[in-house]
Design an enzyme around this catalytic site. Structure first.
Site, PDB file in Angstrom:
ATOM      1  N   ARG A  39       1.464  -7.548  -6.438  1.00 20.18           N
ATOM      2  CA  ARG A  39       2.035  -9.036  -6.354  1.00 20.18           C
ATOM      3  C   ARG A  39       1.857  -9.773  -7.628  1.00 20.18           C
ATOM      4  NH1 ARG A  39      -2.615 -10.298  -1.978  1.00 20.18           N
ATOM      5  NH2 ARG A  39      -2.287  -7.784  -1.726  1.00 20.18           N
ATOM      6  N   LYS A  99       8.327  -2.569  -7.731  1.00 21.20           N
ATOM      7  CA  LYS A  99       6.976  -2.254  -8.293  1.00 21.20           C
ATOM      8  C   LYS A  99       7.024  -1.103  -9.009  1.00 21.20           C
ATOM      9  CE  LYS A  99       1.938  -1.969  -7.103  1.00 21.20           C
ATOM     10  NZ  LYS A  99       1.267  -2.205  -5.689  1.00 21.20           N
ATOM     11  N   LYS A 111     -10.910   1.597  -7.352  1.00 23.83           N
ATOM     12  CA  LYS A 111     -10.699   2.145  -5.994  1.00 23.83           C
ATOM     13  C   LYS A 111     -11.825   3.069  -5.720  1.00 23.83           C
ATOM     14  CE  LYS A 111      -6.010   1.507  -5.492  1.00 23.83           C
ATOM     15  NZ  LYS A 111      -5.867   0.632  -4.320  1.00 23.83           N
ATOM     16  N   ASP A 166      -2.544   3.130 -10.199  1.00 22.72           N
ATOM     17  CA  ASP A 166      -3.314   2.174  -9.911  1.00 22.72           C
ATOM     18  C   ASP A 166      -4.468   2.512  -9.584  1.00 22.72           C
ATOM     19  OD1 ASP A 166      -4.209  -0.375  -8.877  1.00 22.72           O
ATOM     20  OD2 ASP A 166      -2.977  -0.298  -6.783  1.00 22.72           O
TER      21      ASP A 166
HETATM   22  N1  BES Z   1      -0.946  -0.066  -4.469  1.00 26.69           N
HETATM   23  C1  BES Z   1      -1.984  -0.553  -3.493  1.00 26.69           C
HETATM   24  C2  BES Z   1      -1.354  -0.534  -2.125  1.00 26.69           C
HETATM   25  C3  BES Z   1      -1.516   0.812  -1.510  1.00 26.69           C
HETATM   26  C4  BES Z   1      -2.879   1.363  -0.925  1.00 26.69           C
HETATM   27  C5  BES Z   1      -0.475   1.617  -1.070  1.00 26.69           C
HETATM   28  C6  BES Z   1      -2.895   2.433  -0.272  1.00 26.69           C
HETATM   29  C7  BES Z   1      -0.611   2.844  -0.400  1.00 26.69           C
HETATM   30  C8  BES Z   1      -1.806   3.281  -0.018  1.00 26.69           C
HETATM   31  C9  BES Z   1      -2.078  -1.986  -3.989  1.00 26.69           C
HETATM   32  O1  BES Z   1      -1.857  -2.209  -5.143  1.00 26.69           O
HETATM   33  C10 BES Z   1      -3.472  -2.448  -3.688  1.00 26.69           C
HETATM   34  O2  BES Z   1      -4.502  -1.862  -3.976  1.00 26.69           O
HETATM   35  N2  BES Z   1      -3.704  -3.188  -2.405  1.00 26.69           N
HETATM   36  C11 BES Z   1      -4.881  -3.663  -1.866  1.00 26.69           C
HETATM   37  C12 BES Z   1      -4.721  -5.163  -1.714  1.00 26.69           C
HETATM   38  C13 BES Z   1      -6.214  -5.766  -1.503  1.00 26.69           C
HETATM   39  C14 BES Z   1      -7.075  -5.660  -2.725  1.00 26.69           C
HETATM   40  C15 BES Z   1      -5.865  -7.258  -1.044  1.00 26.69           C
HETATM   41  C16 BES Z   1      -5.119  -2.892  -0.911  1.00 26.69           C
HETATM   42  O3  BES Z   1      -3.981  -2.847   0.138  1.00 26.69           O
HETATM   43  O4  BES Z   1      -6.033  -2.637  -0.285  1.00 26.69           O
HETATM   44 ZN    ZN Z   2      -0.912  -0.887  -6.174  1.00 18.96          ZN
HETATM   45 MN    MN Z   3      -3.915  -2.032  -6.164  1.00 16.35          MN
END
Ligand code: BES
Ligand code: ZN
Ligand code: MN
Length: 495
Positions: free
Chosen positions: A352, A266, A278, A271
């Site tokens: 994903r 990935k 976020k 992000d």
């Molecule tokens: N890159 C993030 C995952 C992440 C979050 C890694 C915090 C390390 C620390 C990923 O793209 C993400 O934002 N995932 C979301 C998924 C949710 C929206 C279902 C998450 O984990 O909040």
């Molecule tokens: Zn991410």
């Molecule tokens: Mn994300």
């Protein structure tokens, strides 16, 4: 930092410093005993006087001992013999190679004395190299004044009585893995305005040229021709164009036509969450969202020096996840390369969406196994913290191989479930699936989403959201899971 073997009697070794261990009860390790005998008991005296307790982390340098060639002897406390484990070994290495403020350019460590249960000379040598290298790494290329000179040792020797092929191989492996980890850390730490998808592609091209790997970089038009509608939907909101990077290491004999291991990373170079943006706190850390990609590159870098007789393909899906007038929206439905349609209910579940197309693309390599590596879910951080990476797999043999490698490498992973019953949470009223589930088991749901695209081969997914970097004062990429992946490939090449 270079690694050498120093062969001979400890009192006669030509080195700026020699490091020997002492256990908590004041018991000298065999090499310490030999030195003690050569210098009329100066080491034993230091334990008797209480200057060296043998407690873990305690250090006592002794200078100018008669009867010993090395001008410096460092006593390193190892703690109790029964508790002396992998971590204690690595800690002892780290503090002893840093101990001389640079005054000792060459440091010879009697580390084969430092016995960890079930670990052999190869493990000791490999771990010595990795732990020693960790003491000198920093990312200061963007500071106008570089950080103060690194004061560690320039050359680290492993003391041996006689030549030892396993120990020599271990040093070589440890050095190779360190080179890989340092590449991964550097790329992870670089800021997102520099480390863009095109930058990752350029770095991959440089690597390929330098180390004779095959490389191919696919751009937007080619991704459109491949019908990677899911990957492209994430990239749409950014001014930075996406890249799909393919690197190949061909180590198996040509005639063998060996099926490759494919590693899929990935590579979200930033992000923001996209339209599902976020919160602001620590958002800078989302530059690390390309650490899966960086670990693929780092492992390829290690492979070059490990020189394994195995074929490996690295595939990296790289783009930014940004909000804009062109960005994908909650409610949008996209068609993945596999033909399956996806209702995007949260644009922050983007990892994903880019991986599913890269995983479909991986089918063309007729892989013996596919391992994807991703900072995929905050839920994995909740579940496992910064200790274990989350491991998900549709194949028990592959999962067990990765778990064994993770233990050998001291880069732990913990297997998580993938039961079909979780799949229900991904139901969509309007498309084949949604990109997020109902609340609960977030790390599993993300893995279940990927599992829908990996039915054609043995597949494993490493969720490294908690292990790829550290926050806080020691903020920075860890280089994980390069040790795990390298060990997995070492073991595969040997079988
Ligand atoms: N890159 C993030 C995952 C992440 C979050 C890694 C915090 C390390 C620390 C990923 O793209 C993400 O934002 N995932 C979301 C998924 C949710 C929206 C279902 C998450 O984990 O909040
Ligand atoms: Zn991410
Ligand atoms: Mn994300």
């Amino acid at each position: 930092m270079e690694f050498i073997t120093a062969i001979g009697r400890p009192e006669a070794i030509k080195t700026d410093a020699i490091v020997v261990g002492v256990h908590a009860d004041g018991e000298l390790t065999p090499t310490a005993k030999a030195l003690d005998a050569a210098c009329n008991g100066a080491l034993k005296a230091a334990t008797k006087s209480g200057d060296m307790t043998g407690k873990r982390g305690a250090l006592l340098p002794l200078l100018g001992l008669t009867g010993i060639s090395a001008p410096r002897v460092l006593l390193a406390g190892l703690g109790s013999k029964d508790d002396f484990n992998e971590r204690a070994f690595n800690d002892a290495v780290r503090c002893s190679v840093k101990a001389f403020n640079g005054a000792a350019k060459s440091v010879t460590v009697a580390a084969l004395d430092w016995q960890v249960k079930n670990r052999d000379a190869e493990w000791q040598a490999c771990s010595l190299a990795i732990a020693a290298r960790e003491t000198t790494f920093r990312t200061d290329e963007l500071k106008s004044k570089r950080d103060p000179e690194i004061t560690g040792a320039g050359s680290v020797g492993l003391l041996l009585k006689t030549r030892n092929a396993a120990a020599e191989r271990g040093l070589r492996y440890g050095d190779a893995i360190s080179n890989g980890m340092e590449m991964t850390k550097r790329l992870g730490n670089l800021p997102p305005n520099i480390c863009t998808p095109s930058f990752l592609a350029d770095e991959s091209r440089k690597m390929a040229k330098k180390w004779k790997l095959d490389v191919e970089v696919l751009e937007t038009k080619q991704l459109e021709a491949l019908k990677m509608g899911s990957f492209l939907s994430v990239a749409k909101g950014s001014a930075q164009p996406p890249r799909l990077i393919v690197l190949k290491y061909n180590g198996a004999p040509k005639s063998s036509k060996a099926a490759p291991v494919v590693m899929v990373g990935k590579g979200i170079t930033f992000d923001s969450g996209g339209i599902s943006i976020k919160p602001g706190a620590s958002m800078d850390e989302m530059k690390f969202d390309m650490c899966g990609a960086a670990s693929v590159l780092g492992t390829m870098r290690a492979l070059v020096e490990l020189n394994l007789k195995i074929n490996v393909v690295g595939v990296i899906a790289a783009c930014e996840n940004m909000p804009s007038g062109a960005a994908v929206k909650p409610g949008d439905i996209v068609t993945s390369m596999s033909g399956q349609t996806i209702e995007i209910l949260n644009t922050d579940a983007e990892g994903r969406l880019i991986l599913c197309d890269a995983l479909t693309y991986a089918e063309r390599f007729k892989p013996s196994a596919v391992v994807n590596i991703a900072t995929l879910t905050g839920a994995c951080v909740v579940a496992l913290g910064g200790v274990n990476s989350g491991l998900f797999s549709n194949n028990d043999a592959l999962a067990n191989e990765l778990l064994a490698a993770s233990r050998d490498a001291g880069d732990p992973a913990w297997r998580m479930p993938l039961d079909d019953d979780y799949q229900e949470q991904l139901k969509s009223n309007f498309a084949d699936m949604a990109n997020i589930g109902t609340p609960g088991a977030g790390a599993v749901i993300a893995a279940c989403f990927l599992a829908r695209f990996t039915k054609a081969y043995a597949w494993a997914h490493l969720d490294i959201a908690g292990t790829a970097w550290k926050g806080g004062a020691a903020k920075g990429a860890t280089g994980r899971p390069v040790p795990l992946l390298a060990q997995f490939l070492i073991n595969r090449a040997a079988r």
